[in-house]
Enzyme design. Structure first.
Site, PDB file in Angstrom:
ATOM      1  N   HIS A  93     -25.251  -4.812   9.659  1.00  0.00           N
ATOM      2  CA  HIS A  93     -24.342  -5.106   8.545  1.00  0.00           C
ATOM      3  C   HIS A  93     -24.108  -6.614   8.417  1.00  0.00           C
ATOM      4  CE1 HIS A  93     -20.130  -4.631   6.581  1.00  0.00           C
ATOM      5  NE2 HIS A  93     -21.067  -4.626   5.658  1.00  0.00           N
ATOM      6  N   GLU A 108     -24.080   1.795  18.208  1.00  0.00           N
ATOM      7  CA  GLU A 108     -23.142   1.579  17.103  1.00  0.00           C
ATOM      8  C   GLU A 108     -22.974   0.085  16.811  1.00  0.00           C
ATOM      9  OE1 GLU A 108     -22.394   3.955  15.272  1.00  0.00           O
ATOM     10  OE2 GLU A 108     -23.152   5.475  16.649  1.00  0.00           O
TER      11      GLU A 108
END
Length: 241
Positions: A120, A113
């Site tokens: 990002h 994750e």
């Protein structure tokens, strides 16, 4: 008559013998096999405690700090393997079996994750494409079947075509998801090694967990493609009829 031809009900209950159903069966089998594999791998390495003693939450925070990312939070979410990163709220949500666990499996999932967080932060192009497709894919996956069925019921082929195009957007989202997830796992394994969070033996376990998880995305994409192929075959058959 269009409804009957589309489902092959025109003569002799043809729908019962429609060979395109094998595409659905293949997709279901692939999805079930991938799901069984990821749960088996996670269960196995969830019983293996990491030598570092770090929990999933501690691992995530350490990785984010190492990567110089200070504006992303780590929170606990309910459920099993419901882990995710929300780029809008900048929050890594870790599930019951990951957040407070110090197993190799939990650390692998938490690191994965964080791989999305780093994507990002670095404006990873496939992730940006996937994010842009989210609203279209959500609408397409939800509305496509209603539009297709409406087109069949009212004998309006253009509606069926619109439904298939919308469903194609959902399929495209599944396909674009593959490189995003695979890249996140690669980033996770690399940073786990750089930070010394897992030893070499533990890293092999983490790699197996993440590889099994990646297969679920491969299976989902394959199932979606097979479903789209079936729609194209059926619609093409009716166009010829």
């Amino acid at each position: 008559m269009y409804l009957m031809r589309f489902y092959g009900l025109g003569r002799g209950m043809y729908w019962m013998w429609d060979p395109t159903y094998i595409l659905i069966v293949i997709g279901v089998v692939l999805s079930m096999a991938a799901s069984a594999m990821v749960h088996s791998s996670f269960s196995k390495y969830n019983r293996v405690r990491s030598s570092s003693g770090l929990t999933g939450a501690e691992t995530a925070r350490r990785i984010l700090a190492y990567a110089g990312i200070t504006d992303v939070s780590v929170s606990h979410v309910s459920g099993n393997l419901t882990d995710h990163y929300n780029p809008k709220t900048k929050d890594v949500g870790l599930s019951d079996s990951v957040y407070g666990s110090n197993s190799v499996a939990a650390i692998a999932v938490a690191a994965h994750e964080c791989g999305h967080v780093i994507q990002h932060a670095n404006s990873y192009v496939p992730l940006s494409i996937r994010s842009a497709l989210v609203p279209v894919a959500n609408f397409g996956s939800g509305a496509s079947w209603f539009i297709i069925l409406a087109g069949i019921f009212f004998s309006m082929p253009p509606l069926v075509t619109i439904g298939i195009v919308l469903f194609s957007a959902a399929v495209l989202f599944q396909v674009v998801t593959l490189p995003v997830e695979i890249n996140a796992s690669r980033r996770a394994l690399a940073i786990l090694e750089e930070c010394g969070i897992l030893g070499s033996t533990e890293k092999r376990g983490a790699k197996r967990v993440l590889r099994a998880a990646a297969l679920t995305y491969v299976a989902s994409a394959a199932a979606a493609i097979l479903q789209l192929l079936r729609l194209l075959i059926l619609f093409g058959r009716n166009s010829r009829d």
